[in-house]
Motif scaffolding. Sequence first.
Motif, mmCIF file in Angstrom:
data_model
loop_
_atom_site.group_PDB
_atom_site.id
_atom_site.type_symbol
_atom_site.label_atom_id
_atom_site.label_comp_id
_atom_site.label_asym_id
_atom_site.label_seq_id
_atom_site.Cartn_x
_atom_site.Cartn_y
_atom_site.Cartn_z
ATOM 1 N N LYS A 19 11.099 -5.844 3.448
ATOM 2 C CA LYS A 19 10.226 -4.902 3.635
ATOM 3 C C LYS A 19 10.836 -3.684 4.714
ATOM 4 O O LYS A 19 10.528 -2.583 4.551
ATOM 5 C CB LYS A 19 8.852 -5.393 3.953
ATOM 6 C CG LYS A 19 7.824 -4.303 4.325
ATOM 7 C CD LYS A 19 6.669 -4.924 4.580
ATOM 8 C CE LYS A 19 5.453 -3.730 4.831
ATOM 9 N NZ LYS A 19 4.009 -4.440 5.504
ATOM 10 N N ARG A 20 11.376 -4.314 5.909
ATOM 11 C CA ARG A 20 11.822 -3.601 6.712
ATOM 12 C C ARG A 20 13.149 -2.821 6.306
ATOM 13 O O ARG A 20 13.535 -1.667 6.857
ATOM 14 C CB ARG A 20 12.192 -4.432 7.910
ATOM 15 C CG ARG A 20 11.180 -5.081 8.677
ATOM 16 C CD ARG A 20 11.536 -6.106 9.961
ATOM 17 N NE ARG A 20 10.458 -6.540 10.589
ATOM 18 C CZ ARG A 20 10.677 -7.644 11.390
ATOM 19 N NH1 ARG A 20 12.004 -8.148 11.663
ATOM 20 N NH2 ARG A 20 9.401 -8.095 12.167
ATOM 21 N N SER A 21 13.792 -3.314 5.486
ATOM 22 C CA SER A 21 14.961 -2.448 5.032
ATOM 23 C C SER A 21 14.726 -1.283 4.229
ATOM 24 O O SER A 21 15.638 -0.354 3.526
ATOM 25 C CB SER A 21 16.019 -3.478 4.351
ATOM 26 O OG SER A 21 15.279 -4.139 2.974
ATOM 27 N N LYS A 22 13.335 -1.172 3.535
ATOM 28 C CA LYS A 22 13.030 -0.206 2.758
ATOM 29 C C LYS A 22 13.049 1.203 3.607
ATOM 30 O O LYS A 22 12.451 1.089 4.780
ATOM 31 C CB LYS A 22 11.714 -0.310 2.157
ATOM 32 C CG LYS A 22 11.405 -1.636 1.080
ATOM 33 C CD LYS A 22 10.235 -1.680 0.537
ATOM 34 C CE LYS A 22 10.229 -2.645 -0.444
ATOM 35 N NZ LYS A 22 8.873 -2.942 -1.216
ATOM 36 N N ALA A 28 15.841 3.496 6.791
ATOM 37 C CA ALA A 28 14.919 2.606 7.430
ATOM 38 C C ALA A 28 14.721 2.682 8.753
ATOM 39 O O ALA A 28 13.733 2.134 9.396
ATOM 40 C CB ALA A 28 15.614 1.141 7.116
ATOM 41 N N SER A 29 15.671 3.189 9.415
ATOM 42 C CA SER A 29 15.497 3.245 10.933
ATOM 43 C C SER A 29 14.127 4.236 11.455
ATOM 44 O O SER A 29 13.594 4.123 12.645
ATOM 45 C CB SER A 29 16.542 3.784 11.625
ATOM 46 O OG SER A 29 16.999 5.230 11.266
ATOM 47 N N LEU A 30 13.752 4.925 10.608
ATOM 48 C CA LEU A 30 12.596 5.818 10.815
ATOM 49 C C LEU A 30 11.206 5.470 10.628
ATOM 50 O O LEU A 30 10.317 5.879 11.002
ATOM 51 C CB LEU A 30 12.714 7.288 9.886
ATOM 52 C CG LEU A 30 14.127 8.052 10.060
ATOM 53 C CD1 LEU A 30 13.886 9.362 9.272
ATOM 54 C CD2 LEU A 30 14.139 8.532 11.470
ATOM 55 N N CYS A 31 11.298 4.209 9.982
ATOM 56 C CA CYS A 31 9.866 3.712 9.526
ATOM 57 C C CYS A 31 8.954 3.366 10.753
ATOM 58 O O CYS A 31 7.821 3.303 10.575
ATOM 59 C CB CYS A 31 10.172 2.397 8.573
ATOM 60 S SG CYS A 31 10.972 2.755 6.895
ATOM 61 N N SER A 32 9.731 2.733 11.868
ATOM 62 C CA SER A 32 8.893 2.528 12.958
ATOM 63 C C SER A 32 8.748 3.630 13.912
ATOM 64 O O SER A 32 7.808 3.438 14.940
ATOM 65 C CB SER A 32 9.829 1.385 13.720
ATOM 66 O OG SER A 32 11.041 1.753 14.186
ATOM 67 N N ASN A 127 8.379 9.399 -5.792
ATOM 68 C CA ASN A 127 9.336 9.134 -4.610
ATOM 69 C C ASN A 127 8.206 8.625 -3.563
ATOM 70 O O ASN A 127 7.790 9.236 -2.650
ATOM 71 C CB ASN A 127 10.184 10.294 -3.969
ATOM 72 C CG ASN A 127 11.211 10.918 -4.766
ATOM 73 O OD1 ASN A 127 12.451 10.437 -4.747
ATOM 74 N ND2 ASN A 127 10.814 11.865 -5.938
ATOM 75 N N PRO A 128 7.817 7.131 -3.710
ATOM 76 C CA PRO A 128 6.620 6.826 -2.998
ATOM 77 C C PRO A 128 7.176 6.407 -1.400
ATOM 78 O O PRO A 128 6.091 6.080 -0.723
ATOM 79 C CB PRO A 128 6.227 5.499 -3.772
ATOM 80 C CG PRO A 128 7.453 5.227 -4.311
ATOM 81 C CD PRO A 128 8.355 6.507 -4.814
ATOM 82 N N ARG A 129 8.342 6.791 -0.719
ATOM 83 C CA ARG A 129 8.810 6.198 0.494
ATOM 84 C C ARG A 129 8.927 7.725 1.099
ATOM 85 O O ARG A 129 9.776 7.709 2.055
ATOM 86 C CB ARG A 129 9.733 5.263 0.334
ATOM 87 C CG ARG A 129 9.145 4.092 -0.181
ATOM 88 C CD ARG A 129 10.271 2.999 0.247
ATOM 89 N NE ARG A 129 9.913 2.637 1.694
ATOM 90 C CZ ARG A 129 8.938 1.922 2.193
ATOM 91 N NH1 ARG A 129 7.912 1.536 1.458
ATOM 92 N NH2 ARG A 129 9.045 1.724 3.566
ATOM 93 N N GLU A 130 8.408 8.797 0.549
ATOM 94 C CA GLU A 130 8.842 10.151 1.283
ATOM 95 C C GLU A 130 7.644 10.641 1.894
ATOM 96 O O GLU A 130 6.463 10.893 1.150
ATOM 97 C CB GLU A 130 9.408 11.081 0.132
ATOM 98 C CG GLU A 130 10.647 10.597 -0.284
ATOM 99 C CD GLU A 130 11.815 10.589 0.627
ATOM 100 O OE1 GLU A 130 12.113 11.300 1.800
ATOM 101 O OE2 GLU A 130 12.621 9.560 0.704
ATOM 102 N N VAL A 131 7.693 11.244 3.093
ATOM 103 C CA VAL A 131 6.542 11.728 3.682
ATOM 104 C C VAL A 131 6.881 13.246 3.829
ATOM 105 O O VAL A 131 7.856 13.875 4.165
ATOM 106 C CB VAL A 131 6.378 11.273 5.261
ATOM 107 C CG1 VAL A 131 5.420 12.171 5.967
ATOM 108 C CG2 VAL A 131 5.979 9.925 5.236
#
Length: 320
Positions: A19-22, A28-32, A127-131
């Motif tokens: 999950k963290r690597s997504k 992935a470094s932007l997720c947090s 693209n479900p992981r784009e903001v």
Amino acid sequence: MKSFPIVLLCFLPVLVAAKRSKPCNGHASLCSRRYNEVSYACTHNSYSYAPPEAIGVLNQERSIQQQLSDGIRAFMLDLVRPDLKPDPKTPDQDIAAVHLCHASCILIDKGTLENTLKVFKDFMDENPREVITFIIENASGFSADQVKPSFESSGIEKYAYTPEFKPNSQKHGYAWPTLSQMIDENKRLMVFMDDNADVSKVPYILPEWEYVIETPFENISPVDKFPCSQDRPRDGKPRDLLVMNHFAYNRASIVGKNIDTPLTAGQIKQRGYNTAKSLQQQVDTCKDVWGSRVPNFITVDYYDVGNGDIFDVVNKINGI
């Protein structure tokens, strides 16, 4: 049967690591990181591309769909009422009345906001992981209620983020979500509008000047050094989000009146405005003015002029 929970526990670290690597917006470094701690490549007058081939009107060469594919994640959209009588056959006059134009729809009219929002919606579906961020200039002064139907009809409304916090008198220090939170909740679209936002009626269309400041946008070419002072709003109060305007205009004086028009792609290339050197110079200026805060929306005309340097600069800001 008793060993089943133990097996799950063995795989738990793997599942957490997966999950963290997504990625979030590709990394992935932007997720947090909180939304306001991230920098995004942004296009000025994103809809203003050919056709028509109108010199002095256009700001981009590539379509919204191509901009999304290339990595643009923030978009400036201007809402204007076209100089046409409403079509009585159109079932929703609010949708028909809200067009993407700059000041007037005579020179360039990209059609209804609804149609362009469908392009964004398709991208977000795939693209479900784009903001994505919209920065809307409400040139014709539509009410939030008049803008909302375009979001509803296009289907993109389901992605719009509604904050839990309310505007405060300090106008900064809000608890913005992390990109991961926005993605996990599938509320990946942030919408700001400069005029007539009303969160009591449309909670996801946020009042831009409560949360965002912009650097000067009336930069007349040639520009030796783009500024990073607070131009809008002019109350001297910092906000959590910063638009770094990095584009310029040609200025002509006709009968004592200044007429400003966008630079062409060739002029931008000649001046080197979209190069890493020019962009980084303004980023450094912003650091001098604002300290460690992140310039969030790096905004340019003809982003494709400059060999993709805008994406390199954004990645550098983000530590990637």
